[in-house]
Design a protein around this motif. Structure first.
Motif, PDB file in Angstrom:
ATOM      1  N   TYR A 269      86.417  51.030  -2.040  1.00 28.42           N
ATOM      2  CA  TYR A 269      85.896  49.686  -2.277  1.00 28.42           C
ATOM      3  C   TYR A 269      84.442  49.515  -1.868  1.00 28.42           C
ATOM      4  N   ASN A 270      83.862  50.566  -1.296  1.00 31.77           N
ATOM      5  CA  ASN A 270      82.463  50.530  -0.866  1.00 31.77           C
ATOM      6  C   ASN A 270      82.199  49.395   0.109  1.00 31.77           C
ATOM      7  N   GLN A 271      83.166  49.119   0.946  1.00 29.23           N
ATOM      8  CA  GLN A 271      83.014  48.118   1.994  1.00 29.23           C
ATOM      9  C   GLN A 271      84.042  48.370   3.088  1.00 29.23           C
ATOM     10  N   ALA A 272      83.786  47.803   4.237  1.00 31.96           N
ATOM     11  CA  ALA A 272      84.708  47.950   5.356  1.00 31.96           C
ATOM     12  C   ALA A 272      85.969  47.131   5.114  1.00 31.96           C
ATOM     13  N   ALA A 273      86.962  47.350   5.950  1.00 29.18           N
ATOM     14  CA  ALA A 273      88.222  46.609   5.865  1.00 29.18           C
ATOM     15  C   ALA A 273      88.338  45.648   7.033  1.00 29.18           C
ATOM     16  N   ALA A 274      89.238  44.682   6.859  1.00 30.18           N
ATOM     17  CA  ALA A 274      89.716  43.850   7.959  1.00 30.18           C
ATOM     18  C   ALA A 274      91.113  44.352   8.289  1.00 30.18           C
ATOM     19  N   ALA A 275      91.344  44.717   9.535  1.00 34.72           N
ATOM     20  CA  ALA A 275      92.633  45.288   9.916  1.00 34.72           C
ATOM     21  C   ALA A 275      93.415  44.330  10.809  1.00 34.72           C
ATOM     22  N   VAL A 276      94.716  44.263  10.562  1.00 35.93           N
ATOM     23  CA  VAL A 276      95.642  43.541  11.426  1.00 35.93           C
ATOM     24  C   VAL A 276      96.659  44.564  11.903  1.00 35.93           C
ATOM     25  N   ASN A 277      96.900  44.605  13.210  1.00 36.15           N
ATOM     26  CA  ASN A 277      97.708  45.667  13.794  1.00 36.15           C
ATOM     27  C   ASN A 277      98.694  45.093  14.802  1.00 36.15           C
TER      28      ASN A 277
END
Length: 345
Positions: free
Chosen positions: A165-173
């Motif tokens: 996606y050529n971008q960072a992710a938002a992560a939920v853990n």
């Protein structure tokens, strides 16, 4: 190395019964069993044209947890999960054709004599395999459901999202540990800190963080990054906020980032689950299912990652571990699929 699931291998994981149809009889496999990792996309795209939406991928390793000075045993989580999941019924709630059972990444296993440095190098080598395979799944516009291995594999998954996606992710853990330890060599405790340092993680929320299972240095590093959390004690002990309220807050914050969402769960968050760091003071399995279902339903999730299940660590032995891990992981998988593809009743 990626071991593509074959009909013969699949057939060993479920049993048939007259008058019933099991998921194992309906799931899709790749037609070309010799397909190279770099050429997965076309085979996956063909399966998508036949109705596939999800790709179930195993990772059979425990170098990551051992490199973090934890217990091994997470190499068999995928087979344990599939032995239960594929024996579930194909019916109006889930047909099975929505899922491709791709296979299993099986790196070279290191014996008990391996040093910490060797385990950390093996974990770093595995990162590249995970990135290569998962990037191809995402490129085919399919959703990975990744099972097994240590939580170190979150790094490879997040890097694959960045690549696609050529971008960072938002992560939920959902995890009692933030896995934001110092970058001292790759292991299961620093997948998210490495992802942040490499531009693959822009927003991070830990649900169920245990207030006494994270060092002050780790908490400080997470705070400096701008990480967020609801602690295990806030929700399940002191009852300062309900799980439903916490999930609503998380979804709102995550959606404001407009980033692809990495949905992560370390099963050592779940009470009495066999894992490298199993606990009696954990989250109920049904709450873990609710967490996955809610975030998948309300956020733009790129994948689901179920990490750290270790059947060999069950107090009653590996057979009991296979049963408990298999049933539990199957429920987590279905909670995700149900949210992303509501059943036609």
């Amino acid at each position: 190395m990626l071991q593509i699931m074959t009909p013969a291998s699949l057939g060993k994981l479920f049993s048939t019964r007259d008058g019933e149809t099991k998921l194992g009889q309906q799931v899709q496999l790749l037609g070309n069993f010799e397909v190279e990792t770099d050429n997965l996309k076309s085979s996956l795209a063909e399966a998508k044209s036949r109705g596939a939406q999800f790709v179930v991928l195993g990772i059979s390793e425990d170098a990551g947890p051992r490199a973090n000075l934890g217990r091994g045993g997470s190499t068999t989580a995928f087979s344990a999960a599939m032995s239960q999941f594929l024996n579930l019924q194909s019916n109006r709630y889930l047909h099975g054709k929505e899922c491709i059972v791709l296979g299993n990444i099986e790196p070279m296993q290191l014996d008990e004599s391996a040093t910490t440095e060797q385990l950390r190098q093996a974990t770093a080598d595995l990162d590249e395999q995970v990135i290569a395979v998962v990037a191809q799944i995402l490129a085919a516009e399919l959703e990975p459901i990744v099972i097994g291995g240590g939580h170190n594999n979150a790094y490879g998954l997040l890097m694959a999202v960045k690549s696609q996606y050529n971008q960072a992710a938002a992560a939920v853990n959902l995890d009692p540990h933030s896995d934001f330890r110092p970058r001292e060599g790759r292991h299961s405790g620093n997948g998210f800190s490495y992802a942040a340092a490499n531009g693959a993680l822009d927003y991070y929320h830990v649900l169920g963080l245990h207030e006494l299972k994270n060092s002050e240095a780790t908490l400080e590093q997470l705070s400096l990054f701008g990480g967020h959390w609801h602690s295990f004690q806030q929700i399940w002990v002191r009852r300062e906020i309900t799980l439903a309220e916490a999930l609503k807050q998380i979804a709102k914050q995550v959606n404001q980032t407009h980033l692809p969402v990495a949905l992560e769960i370390d099963v050592d968050a779940i009470a009495k689950m066999p894992s490298s760091a199993s606990t009696f003071a954990g989250v109920p399995l049904l709450d873990a299912c609710y967490y996955i279902n809610y975030i998948a339903k309300h956020c733009n999730t790129a994948y689901l990652h179920i990490a750290e299940a270790a059947p060999q660590c069950h107090e009653a032995g590996e057979m009991a571990g296979n049963r408990d891990v298999g049933q539990s992981v199957s429920e987590l998988i279905y909670a995700y699929i149900q949210a992303k593809k509501p059943a036609q009743y």
